[in-house]
Design a protein around this motif. Structure first.
Motif, PDB file in Angstrom:
ATOM      1  N   SER A 197      38.079   5.722  52.993  1.00 35.09           N
ATOM      2  CA  SER A 197      38.162   7.168  52.770  1.00 35.09           C
ATOM      3  C   SER A 197      38.612   7.393  51.333  1.00 35.09           C
ATOM      4  O   SER A 197      39.056   6.445  50.662  1.00 35.09           O
ATOM      5  N   GLU A 210      42.891   6.273  47.172  1.00 36.10           N
ATOM      6  CA  GLU A 210      44.091   6.770  46.486  1.00 36.10           C
ATOM      7  C   GLU A 210      45.308   5.910  46.830  1.00 36.10           C
ATOM      8  O   GLU A 210      46.155   5.637  45.978  1.00 36.10           O
ATOM      9  N   ASN A 242      41.344  21.989  42.663  1.00 31.20           N
ATOM     10  CA  ASN A 242      41.008  22.403  44.005  1.00 31.20           C
ATOM     11  C   ASN A 242      42.185  23.175  44.580  1.00 31.20           C
ATOM     12  O   ASN A 242      43.251  22.609  44.717  1.00 31.20           O
ATOM     13  N   GLY A 249      34.366   8.243  53.460  1.00 29.43           N
ATOM     14  CA  GLY A 249      34.427   7.052  52.599  1.00 29.43           C
ATOM     15  C   GLY A 249      35.025   7.394  51.257  1.00 29.43           C
ATOM     16  O   GLY A 249      35.189   8.577  50.914  1.00 29.43           O
ATOM     17  N   LEU A 298      41.255   8.985  50.542  1.00 26.30           N
ATOM     18  CA  LEU A 298      42.692   8.716  50.536  1.00 26.30           C
ATOM     19  C   LEU A 298      42.984   7.229  50.639  1.00 26.30           C
ATOM     20  O   LEU A 298      44.017   6.761  50.151  1.00 26.30           O
ATOM     21  N   SER A 313      36.254  10.875  46.771  1.00 27.08           N
ATOM     22  CA  SER A 313      36.018  10.973  48.192  1.00 27.08           C
ATOM     23  C   SER A 313      34.496  10.965  48.327  1.00 27.08           C
ATOM     24  O   SER A 313      33.828  11.949  48.006  1.00 27.08           O
ATOM     25  N   THR A 323      33.043  11.024  50.954  1.00 32.32           N
ATOM     26  CA  THR A 323      32.815  11.915  52.091  1.00 32.32           C
ATOM     27  C   THR A 323      32.107  13.192  51.642  1.00 32.32           C
ATOM     28  O   THR A 323      31.404  13.832  52.427  1.00 32.32           O
ATOM     29  N   LYS A 324      32.319  13.574  50.408  1.00 32.31           N
ATOM     30  CA  LYS A 324      31.874  14.866  49.903  1.00 32.31           C
ATOM     31  C   LYS A 324      30.466  14.732  49.316  1.00 32.31           C
ATOM     32  O   LYS A 324      29.562  14.325  50.009  1.00 32.31           O
ATOM     33  N   THR A 342      35.752  13.915  42.491  1.00 38.62           N
ATOM     34  CA  THR A 342      35.014  14.256  43.714  1.00 38.62           C
ATOM     35  C   THR A 342      34.152  15.510  43.547  1.00 38.62           C
ATOM     36  O   THR A 342      33.021  15.563  44.031  1.00 38.62           O
ATOM     37  N   PHE A 343      34.676  16.528  42.867  1.00 43.82           N
ATOM     38  CA  PHE A 343      33.947  17.797  42.762  1.00 43.82           C
ATOM     39  C   PHE A 343      32.703  17.670  41.876  1.00 43.82           C
ATOM     40  O   PHE A 343      31.674  18.259  42.168  1.00 43.82           O
ATOM     41  N   ASP A 350      40.359  12.190  39.721  1.00 46.28           N
ATOM     42  CA  ASP A 350      39.634  12.424  40.969  1.00 46.28           C
ATOM     43  C   ASP A 350      38.402  13.259  40.606  1.00 46.28           C
ATOM     44  O   ASP A 350      38.510  14.438  40.270  1.00 46.28           O
ATOM     45  N   LEU A 383      33.788  19.689  52.013  1.00 46.86           N
ATOM     46  CA  LEU A 383      32.902  20.287  51.014  1.00 46.86           C
ATOM     47  C   LEU A 383      31.857  19.246  50.622  1.00 46.86           C
ATOM     48  O   LEU A 383      31.954  18.082  51.021  1.00 46.86           O
TER      49      LEU A 383
HETATM   50  C1  PLP Z   1      38.394  15.213  50.432  1.00 47.74           C
HETATM   51  C2  PLP Z   1      39.043  14.912  49.166  1.00 47.74           C
HETATM   52  C3  PLP Z   1      39.868  13.794  49.028  1.00 47.74           C
HETATM   53  C4  PLP Z   1      40.196  12.881  50.184  1.00 47.74           C
HETATM   54  O1  PLP Z   1      39.070  12.180  50.618  1.00 47.74           O
HETATM   55  P1  PLP Z   1      38.847  11.693  52.130  1.00 47.74           P
HETATM   56  O2  PLP Z   1      37.539  11.017  52.081  1.00 47.74           O
HETATM   57  O3  PLP Z   1      38.886  12.893  53.008  1.00 47.74           O
HETATM   58  O4  PLP Z   1      39.998  10.771  52.425  1.00 47.74           O
HETATM   59  C5  PLP Z   1      40.413  13.545  47.783  1.00 47.74           C
HETATM   60  N1  PLP Z   1      40.172  14.351  46.740  1.00 47.74           N
HETATM   61  C6  PLP Z   1      39.381  15.425  46.833  1.00 47.74           C
HETATM   62  C7  PLP Z   1      39.138  16.266  45.626  1.00 47.74           C
HETATM   63  C8  PLP Z   1      38.797  15.749  48.041  1.00 47.74           C
HETATM   64  O5  PLP Z   1      38.025  16.836  48.121  1.00 47.74           O
END
Ligand code: PLP
Length: 411
Positions: free
Chosen positions: A73, A78, A145, A204, A75, A191, A193-194, A171-172, A169, A323
């Motif tokens: 994930s 992280e 965020n 993931g 996290l 993440s 996952t996003k 992710t966005f 990070d 998201l």
């Molecule tokens: C969702 C998210 C995370 C955590 O990721 P997971 O895959 O849910 O553990 C960390 N940073 C940002 C910016 C996120 O949107």
């Protein structure tokens, strides 16, 4: 090779044993050795697995980086990155970070003696002031965020006095819109996952770096802490990441259209989107990012009950945390994603009870706008203004004026 080509080909060689064009899901925990210690580079799947390795190669290539370590994930990634540090070390963390990151620092790592200071990292003087002799890491997320503020990655990297690690990070933005390592960061964390996975069907994470020593330590921590990504999940993330370029372009296109629609409504008091010329850091965003992404936050006029009602009434925008998927989501940060942050801290950051965050999907922009319009119109009585019309109450000097589209930068 260009981004879109790397996304489809990096790490995606045909399977050496069968010729399968698509990397198979290697559902195995262990690997048979021909003699003690003689194997094909894999001995146990917590440590490495061919499906996961294929994903790691693909994501490293998207970042044009040397190393990627995948985790179970965001996290999980992280946790491994922060485990590079020791008790007594200090981290300067962006104060507008993902709620789960805040929770990790304030409810777990603090118990292990890791010190952290949360500061507004758009304020470089505040960051400089927060640095202590034991500061070992800067942790930031940009755009933040849910307030979509922009932190200047290169400027933060230039504040290093003592080899502090800069972790971003990303992710966005994903590597499609922003390259933290090229701007001076040591580690980009995701993440997956996003947006990278992109279909809201898998959890993931990944840590990406050009530093051989950091990569080796992260692999060691991955195998030791155990937040490993399974092969089924790695397969889904690889499949999603192949279309990352296409999807990010579409997310951004739709987000621009929606941000402009929202700025023109009197019942919406503020729109937060780095692509708007009215965004206070629009110029920095243009400089640092190749695109502005698909996340928009907005403050509604009226009481919290209106925000909750709008979130309930949208039909294409599902009311959900998370998201970055192809489908649009709406979220009430104060009660959902950022609920673990104390109220006074939330208010200080602007995460008010009237704030909504949109993850704009890749449906048709006009359908998405129609969906938001019906939800806003249906609740307009609570806003104290008339539908799309003049202010019914007192004038509000704070209202951000409608702005024209700055044009999406090319990616
Ligand atoms: C969702 C998210 C995370 C955590 O990721 P997971 O895959 O849910 O553990 C960390 N940073 C940002 C910016 C996120 O949107």
């Amino acid at each position: 090779m260009d981004f879109a080509t790397r996304a489809i080909h990096a790490g995606q060689d045909a399977d050496p044993t069968t010729g399968a064009t698509i990397v198979p899901i290697y559902a195995t925990s262990t690997y048979t050795q021909t003699a003690v210690g003689e194997h094909k580079g894999f001995d146990y799947s917590r440590v490495s697995n061919p499906t996961r390795l294929s994903l790691e190669t693909q994501l490293a290539a998207l970042e044009e980086a040397r190393h990627c370590v995948a985790f179970g994930s965001g996290l999980g990634a992280e946790s491994a990155i922060t485990s590079l540090l020791s008790a007594g070390d200090h981290v300067v963390v962006s104060d507008d970070t993902y709620g789960g990151t805040y929770r990790l620092f304030t409810r777990v790592l603090d118990r292990f003696g890791l010190e952290s200071t949360f500061v507004d990292m758009t304020d470089l003087a505040a960051v400089r002031e927060a640095i202590r002799p034991n500061t070992k890491m800067f942790w930031l997320e940009t755009p933040t965020n849910p307030m979509l503020r922009i932190i200047d990655i290169a400027a933060i990297a230039a504040l290093r006095t003592n080899g502090e690690l800069v972790v971003v990070d990303n992710t966005f933005c994903t590597p499609y819109f922003q390259s933290p390592l090229a701007l001076g960061a040591d580690i980009a964390v995701y993440s997956a996952t996003k947006y990278i996975g992109g279909h809201s069907d898998v959890i993931g994470g990944a840590a990406i770096t050009n530093d051989d020593g950091i990569a080796e330590n992260l692999r060691f921590l991955g195998k030791t802490l155990g937040a490993t990504l399974g092969p089924f999940d790695a397969f889904l993330i690889t499949r999603g990441a192949k279309t990352l370029a296409l999807r990010m372009r579409e997310h951004e296109h739709n987000a621009h259209a929606i941000a402009h629609f929202l700025t023109e409504r009197d019942d919406v008091s503020e729109v937060f989107y780095p692509g708007l010329a009215s965004h206070p850091q629009h110029e920095l965003a243009r400089k640092q990012m190749r695109g502005f992404g698909g996340i928009i936050s907005l403050t509604l006029r009226g009481p919290e009950s209106r925000a909750l009602e709008v979130a309930k009434r949208t039909k294409l925008f599902s009311l959900a945390e998370s998201l970055g998927g192809v489908e649009s989501l709406i979220n009430h940060p104060a009660r959902m994603t950022h609920g673990s942050i104390p109220k006074e801290e939330r208010d200080r950051r602007g995460i008010t009870d009237g704030l909504l965050r949109l993850s704009v999907g890749i449906e048709s922009a006009s359908d998405l706008i129609a969906d938001l319009r019906q939800a806003l119109d249906a609740t307009i009585a609570l806003a104290g203004v008339t539908a799309n019309g003049a202010d019914a109450g007192v004038g509000d000097p704070d209202r951000i004026p409608a702005t024209q589209n700055e044009g999406a930068p090319t990616a």
